[in-house]
Design a protein around this motif. Structure first.
Motif, PDB file in Angstrom:
ATOM      1  N   GLY A 102       5.497  -1.299   0.189  1.00  0.00           N
ATOM      2  CA  GLY A 102       4.897  -1.235  -1.139  1.00  0.00           C
ATOM      3  C   GLY A 102       5.630  -2.144  -2.097  1.00  0.00           C
ATOM      4  O   GLY A 102       5.788  -1.820  -3.284  1.00  0.00           O
ATOM      5  N   ASN A 111       2.667  -4.645   2.414  1.00  0.00           N
ATOM      6  CA  ASN A 111       1.791  -4.115   1.367  1.00  0.00           C
ATOM      7  C   ASN A 111       0.335  -4.234   1.804  1.00  0.00           C
ATOM      8  O   ASN A 111       0.024  -4.793   2.861  1.00  0.00           O
ATOM      9  N   ASP A 120      -1.115  -0.507   5.538  1.00  0.00           N
ATOM     10  CA  ASP A 120      -1.269   0.637   4.645  1.00  0.00           C
ATOM     11  C   ASP A 120      -0.185   1.645   4.987  1.00  0.00           C
ATOM     12  O   ASP A 120      -0.145   2.190   6.094  1.00  0.00           O
ATOM     13  N   MET A 121       0.729   1.903   4.047  1.00  0.00           N
ATOM     14  CA  MET A 121       1.874   2.778   4.321  1.00  0.00           C
ATOM     15  C   MET A 121       1.460   4.213   4.628  1.00  0.00           C
ATOM     16  O   MET A 121       2.232   4.990   5.205  1.00  0.00           O
ATOM     17  N   LEU A 174      12.078   1.654  -0.386  1.00  0.00           N
ATOM     18  CA  LEU A 174      10.977   2.191  -1.190  1.00  0.00           C
ATOM     19  C   LEU A 174      11.418   2.134  -2.647  1.00  0.00           C
ATOM     20  O   LEU A 174      12.145   3.000  -3.129  1.00  0.00           O
ATOM     21  N   VAL A 226       8.269   3.831  -5.491  1.00  0.00           N
ATOM     22  CA  VAL A 226       7.068   4.185  -4.731  1.00  0.00           C
ATOM     23  C   VAL A 226       6.809   5.678  -4.788  1.00  0.00           C
ATOM     24  O   VAL A 226       5.711   6.126  -5.134  1.00  0.00           O
ATOM     25  N   ILE A 276       4.340   9.212   3.667  1.00  0.00           N
ATOM     26  CA  ILE A 276       5.014   7.912   3.623  1.00  0.00           C
ATOM     27  C   ILE A 276       6.348   7.987   4.363  1.00  0.00           C
ATOM     28  O   ILE A 276       6.676   7.132   5.201  1.00  0.00           O
TER      29      ILE A 276
END
Length: 367
Positions: A206, A229, A249-250, A262, A265, A277
């Motif tokens: 992200g 990302n 896509d996390m 992170l 996030v 996540i």
């Protein structure tokens, strides 16, 4: 118990009642470029201009009326310590008639881009957007109907979906992120946290446009940097030397990597989304892997009244409750609980400032 007699002795509520007017007046001055116009007229806080001189650099249909209205705006900013006032003769021929001139105070200098092109102006402007104010007007619904965020209640769709359709605001939002990173990451985290030294590979999950991982790689060239990302963000991201770009896509899965960062996030999501996540991070890491969490506005374990750091954290928490469905600022204990719940066995906390923290989650204990 004090009742009516207390009204004349306490002005705190009056000040708060006027705060929106002050904020929007400040935003108006930013939009009219007032602070930059004054700054360009001379060095530091010594430059002073009259409202007429400022208006001469602003497109307007009626300069005379515009100067009068602008002076009223400048007066409010001056009594709130954003501008200083001095007097000078209005004309060379008549020194008895004086006019006000306005200069920048220390509070205003932070609204003018510094040598790195960064200022606090995006913070004022994003908070003054009409859709933000409309969402705050629905704040009571966070209690009456907690299943729906005030933003969703006001606009009928989630915050990030809504702003994705507003390219002008996206540009402003990116400037806000650059400002926050500049203040807290560049000049706080990178100076104080040495945990990056031991890494060989770091994936910024992200990671926005990749600027943060690029700064880490430039400081520690031995690190192989990866920016992970959504495709829509990676496709528009600038390319930085030493940074690899990976789309994904996390919430679905995260590619295998030695360590993960992170940065700002987790505060965007509720506990269940955060666990998803972190569980994907756990799956992506080797046995000796770790997650490095960076959060700027942690909630202190003990709330201390009237300190700027605590007030900023609590205000940020209200904004997250308003704009997102479940996002919130957390204490270090709350973040530690999230990590333990998905399998991480050790948490190391590195306080950077009173409310900025770097937190490491280790997949296994260090032997």
């Amino acid at each position: 118990m004090e009742t009516q007699g207390s009204l004349e002795n306490h002005i705190s509520a009056l000040d708060i009642g006027n705060s929106l007017c002050i904020q929007m007046t400040l935003n108006t001055a930013i939009e009219l470029d007032v602070f930059n116009i004054i700054a360009k007229s001379g060095p530091g806080s010594g430059a002073h201009l009259s409202s007429k001189e400022i208006v001469s650099q602003i497109p307007t249909t009626n300069p005379i009326s515009a100067a009068k209205n602008l002076e009223r705006i400048l007066n409010l900013l001056s009594v709130n310590s954003f501008l200083s006032i001095s007097l000078r003769p209005a004309t060379a021929n008549d020194k008895t008639v004086q006019e006000k001139t306005y200069g920048l105070t220390k509070n205003a200098l932070c609204l003018v881009p510094n040598e790195d092109g960064v200022s606090l102006a995006p913070l004022i402007m994003t908070g003054s957007e009409m859709f933000t104010i409309q969402s705050l007007c629905k704040l009571k619904d966070s209690v009456l109907e907690p299943e729906c965020s005030p933003f969703y209640k006001a606009h009928g769709e989630p915050y990030f979906e809504y702003i994705s359709k507003k390219p002008e605001f996206i540009q402003l939002f990116e400037k806000l992120m650059i400002m926050r990173s500049y203040l807290y990451f560049d000049h706080k985290v990178l100076e104080a946290y040495r945990g990056f030294q031991e890494l060989k590979e770091l994936m910024d999950v992200g990671g926005g446009d990749g600027s943060s991982i690029a700064k880490i790689v430039s400081m520690y060239p031995h690190i192989h940097g990866i920016n992970f990302n959504l495709p829509s963000i990676i496709d528009q991201a600038p390319k930085y030397q030493g940074v690899k770009y990976v789309k994904g896509d996390m919430f679905k899965s995260i590619p295998k990597t030695q360590s993960i960062m992170l940065k700002e996030v987790l505060h965007n999501w509720d506990d269940e989304h955060c666990k998803k996540i972190l569980r994907n991070c756990w799956d992506a890491l080797p046995k000796a892997g770790k997650v490095i969490v960076v959060e700027y506005f942690m909630i202190p374990e003990e709330l201390i009244k009237n300190t700027p750091e605590t007030m900023n954290s609590i205000t940020a928490d209200i904004m997250m409750m308003t704009l997102t469905s479940g996002g919130k600022q957390r204490t270090t204990a709350e973040i530690d609980h999230l990590a333990i719940s998905v399998g991480f066995v050790e948490t190391n906390i590195f306080p950077i400032t009173h409310v900025t923290c770097v937190i490491e989650f280790l997949k296994r204990n260090i032997e």
